[in-house]
Motif scaffolding. Sequence first.
Motif, PDB file in Angstrom:
ATOM      1  N   ALA A  26       0.812  -1.097  -0.002  1.00  0.00           N
ATOM      2  CA  ALA A  26       0.128  -0.028  -0.132  1.00  0.00           C
ATOM      3  C   ALA A  26       0.784   1.316   0.020  1.00  0.00           C
ATOM      4  CB  ALA A  26      -0.951   0.111   1.262  1.00  0.00           C
ATOM      5  N   PRO A  64      -4.394   6.341  -0.458  1.00  0.00           N
ATOM      6  CA  PRO A  64      -3.835   5.293  -0.450  1.00  0.00           C
ATOM      7  C   PRO A  64      -4.102   4.501  -1.581  1.00  0.00           C
ATOM      8  CG  PRO A  64      -4.977   5.405   1.632  1.00  0.00           C
ATOM      9  CD  PRO A  64      -5.351   6.545   0.742  1.00  0.00           C
ATOM     10  N   LEU A  79      -3.067   0.724  -4.021  1.00  0.00           N
ATOM     11  CA  LEU A  79      -2.523  -0.530  -4.139  1.00  0.00           C
ATOM     12  C   LEU A  79      -1.195  -0.643  -5.028  1.00  0.00           C
ATOM     13  CD1 LEU A  79      -4.688  -4.128  -4.462  1.00  0.00           C
ATOM     14  CD2 LEU A  79      -2.867  -3.211  -2.690  1.00  0.00           C
ATOM     15  N   THR A 105      -8.262   1.636  -5.278  1.00  0.00           N
ATOM     16  CA  THR A 105      -9.189   0.581  -4.974  1.00  0.00           C
ATOM     17  C   THR A 105     -10.559   1.107  -4.145  1.00  0.00           C
ATOM     18  OG1 THR A 105      -7.779   0.346  -2.662  1.00  0.00           O
ATOM     19  CG2 THR A 105      -7.156  -1.336  -4.619  1.00  0.00           C
ATOM     20  N   HIS A 121     -11.206  -4.264  -6.156  1.00  0.00           N
ATOM     21  CA  HIS A 121     -10.305  -4.948  -5.388  1.00  0.00           C
ATOM     22  C   HIS A 121      -9.433  -6.137  -5.903  1.00  0.00           C
ATOM     23  CE1 HIS A 121     -13.750  -7.456  -5.183  1.00  0.00           C
ATOM     24  NE2 HIS A 121     -13.029  -8.390  -5.350  1.00  0.00           N
ATOM     25  N   TYR A 122      -8.090  -6.223  -5.281  1.00  0.00           N
ATOM     26  CA  TYR A 122      -7.363  -7.397  -5.863  1.00  0.00           C
ATOM     27  C   TYR A 122      -7.605  -8.788  -5.133  1.00  0.00           C
ATOM     28  CZ  TYR A 122      -2.963  -9.711  -6.810  1.00  0.00           C
ATOM     29  OH  TYR A 122      -1.952 -10.374  -7.482  1.00  0.00           O
ATOM     30  N   LEU A 123      -8.258  -9.449  -6.332  1.00  0.00           N
ATOM     31  CA  LEU A 123      -8.844 -10.804  -5.714  1.00  0.00           C
ATOM     32  C   LEU A 123      -7.872 -11.967  -5.752  1.00  0.00           C
ATOM     33  CD1 LEU A 123     -11.312 -12.344  -4.991  1.00  0.00           C
ATOM     34  CD2 LEU A 123     -11.725 -12.985  -7.356  1.00  0.00           C
ATOM     35  N   ASN A 124      -7.627 -12.716  -4.573  1.00  0.00           N
ATOM     36  CA  ASN A 124      -6.803 -13.659  -4.605  1.00  0.00           C
ATOM     37  C   ASN A 124      -7.587 -14.924  -3.984  1.00  0.00           C
ATOM     38  OD1 ASN A 124      -4.148 -14.858  -4.981  1.00  0.00           O
ATOM     39  ND2 ASN A 124      -3.262 -14.351  -3.021  1.00  0.00           N
ATOM     40  N   GLU A 140      -9.268 -14.062  -0.732  1.00  0.00           N
ATOM     41  CA  GLU A 140      -9.008 -12.898  -0.375  1.00  0.00           C
ATOM     42  C   GLU A 140      -9.358 -11.628  -1.140  1.00  0.00           C
ATOM     43  OE1 GLU A 140      -5.646 -13.333   3.263  1.00  0.00           O
ATOM     44  OE2 GLU A 140      -4.730 -12.922   1.144  1.00  0.00           O
ATOM     45  N   LYS A 141      -9.778 -10.531  -1.018  1.00  0.00           N
ATOM     46  CA  LYS A 141      -9.912  -9.437  -1.456  1.00  0.00           C
ATOM     47  C   LYS A 141      -9.122  -8.215  -0.787  1.00  0.00           C
ATOM     48  CE  LYS A 141     -14.915 -10.084  -2.575  1.00  0.00           C
ATOM     49  NZ  LYS A 141     -16.352  -9.601  -2.493  1.00  0.00           N
ATOM     50  N   ILE A 142      -8.215  -7.738  -1.596  1.00  0.00           N
ATOM     51  CA  ILE A 142      -7.040  -6.758  -1.064  1.00  0.00           C
ATOM     52  C   ILE A 142      -7.413  -5.346  -1.698  1.00  0.00           C
ATOM     53  CG2 ILE A 142      -4.831  -6.501  -0.807  1.00  0.00           C
ATOM     54  CD1 ILE A 142      -4.264  -9.280  -1.406  1.00  0.00           C
ATOM     55  N   ARG A 143      -7.155  -4.465  -0.539  1.00  0.00           N
ATOM     56  CA  ARG A 143      -7.300  -3.035  -0.968  1.00  0.00           C
ATOM     57  C   ARG A 143      -6.323  -2.213  -0.296  1.00  0.00           C
ATOM     58  NH1 ARG A 143     -12.698  -4.727   0.246  1.00  0.00           N
ATOM     59  NH2 ARG A 143     -13.986  -4.567  -1.530  1.00  0.00           N
ATOM     60  N   ALA A 144      -6.013  -1.131  -0.659  1.00  0.00           N
ATOM     61  CA  ALA A 144      -5.349  -0.179   0.006  1.00  0.00           C
ATOM     62  C   ALA A 144      -6.217   0.784   0.892  1.00  0.00           C
ATOM     63  CB  ALA A 144      -4.601   0.721  -0.764  1.00  0.00           C
ATOM     64  N   VAL A 145      -6.080   1.070   2.305  1.00  0.00           N
ATOM     65  CA  VAL A 145      -6.725   1.950   3.091  1.00  0.00           C
ATOM     66  C   VAL A 145      -5.893   2.908   3.929  1.00  0.00           C
ATOM     67  CG1 VAL A 145      -8.580   0.176   3.297  1.00  0.00           C
ATOM     68  CG2 VAL A 145      -6.875   0.517   4.838  1.00  0.00           C
ATOM     69  N   LEU A 165      -2.251  -2.070   3.825  1.00  0.00           N
ATOM     70  CA  LEU A 165      -2.947  -3.107   2.888  1.00  0.00           C
ATOM     71  C   LEU A 165      -4.105  -3.687   4.029  1.00  0.00           C
ATOM     72  CD1 LEU A 165      -0.750  -5.659   1.036  1.00  0.00           C
ATOM     73  CD2 LEU A 165      -2.558  -4.367   0.408  1.00  0.00           C
TER      74      LEU A 165
END
Lengths: 252, 252
Positions: A199, A217, A219, A242, A246-249, B195-200, B219
């Motif tokens: 981030a 912020p 990603l 974001t 969102h980044y999906l994993n 997992e859903k990933i974001r920047a906050v 993150l």
Amino acid sequence: MNSHPSNPASDVGASPSFRPLYQQIKALITQSLQSGEWKPGELMPSEVELAGRFKVSQGTVRKAIDELAAENLVVRRQGKGTFVATHAEERAHFRFLRLMPDEGLPHPLENRFVEVRRLRAPAEVARLLELKSGDAVVYIKRVQSFDGEPTILEELWLPGQLFKGLTAERLVEYKGPMYGLFESEFGTRMIRATEKIRAVAADAAASEFLKVAEGTPLLCAERVSFTYGDKAVELRRGLYSTAHHHYLNELS
Amino acid sequence: MNSHPSNPASDVGASPSFRPLYQQIKALITQSLQSGEWKPGELMPSEVELAGRFKVSQGTVRKAIDELAAENLVVRRQGKGTFVATHAEERAHFRFLRLMPDEGLPHPLENRFVEVRRLRAPAEVARLLELKSGDAVVYIKRVQSFDGEPTILEELWLPGQLFKGLTAERLVEYKGPMYGLFESEFGTRMIRATEKIRAVAADAAASEFLKVAEGTPLLCAERVSFTYGDKAVELRRGLYSTAHHHYLNELS
DNA sequence: AAGTGGTCTAGACCACTTT
DNA sequence: AAGTGGTCTAGACCACTTC
């Protein structure tokens, strides 16, 4: 040939560390893929044909191809045959693009190239691409938008050696993912990548291109892509907004 | 039994949609895993033994187990046997923990539980865990540190139904990953997660626990974990300080 | 020596696609 | 009908671990 006093395909004397036959076959097939004997999207020889060529049973060829399919190098289609995998068609577009909208289905995205030029690789880029510092690289900067909203600001570095004729015009006119262009025009197929995600705060440039306040912020995904033989052939640094994505994993 | 006029293992009449034998065997083995017939870390029956039990050839059992191994449900060890996978031992610790130091090897991490209590599931939590709004859930909040530096602030929600005896004391005294405790004490094994990933931006609480300025980009990883039968059994929301660490992802 | 998973073969048949 | 990948079997042997 029910017993194997020696490994028939590429063997000299007693095997010191033992390499299964099907792995040797797999390596041979991979070589043919790499050399372009069968090109992305094309139909490969059938299992029986390959078994004949390599003088092994169909089951052994099968196991080799099974692994290649698991690694996404080839695609099997029952009744039709085995095809060389390609970035050009397939919706397996989302194998490398993991940014998804928070709600709804993935939108098509627009592409705007901000900069395309050649330069000498900075030390950091050279290190990650396994080049010498100062070697020629192609530098690309672009913005991708979903529904008119700028969401991705991306920089790419490619070894100049491998991408000689790559111009802004060629990039703009090509439809579909860049990896499709790379494999069809430059014979370089991306098969694997590693990403480091952080981030970060939007700087002035990111703020301008992504239309967000400075300090927002974001990603940051730093990707190194590899082709056959674990050779690094792309460095990519993406900044993702974001707010609505969102980044999906998948962890499995 | 070279021809199969009907599917021997669990079949009634002509198969309308055709289910391969090995997949049926795989489902049966999975049931035994789920029911706890063989527990995490234990040795399973050998392939020949299972082949006998299910009245199929060893090759068919083999293909079933191959897929279970690929899904990390079991682990094969040549010469020893097939074992039920477990979170307790194995360094496959890093299958779910993807945060790595920017330089050097992964450090051991310290654990500090900030809060452990029961509460009624908020609507959002209930939705993701497939519970009814207001159902009992266990809520856990903890901070994890690398080298004394607080790096991860994590909140968890677990279905109260499945984790009845879970207390702060039990969590503190258990060594190793929480998933190890969950599987050994509560019979719930995490198999898969998304997992859903974001920047906050760090809020007041994150700022305090992670010792960073408010507004610092962090993150945010929202994880939903599943057990057998794709049943959701954990919601986890982690905030990662990525000043000296990154989230590592392999795209293949 | 015995038991386990791992490899390899040969052959039969099934499901799917194309001719 | 012919060709392809997909399934299933039976049996042999190899590599590894344990007794």
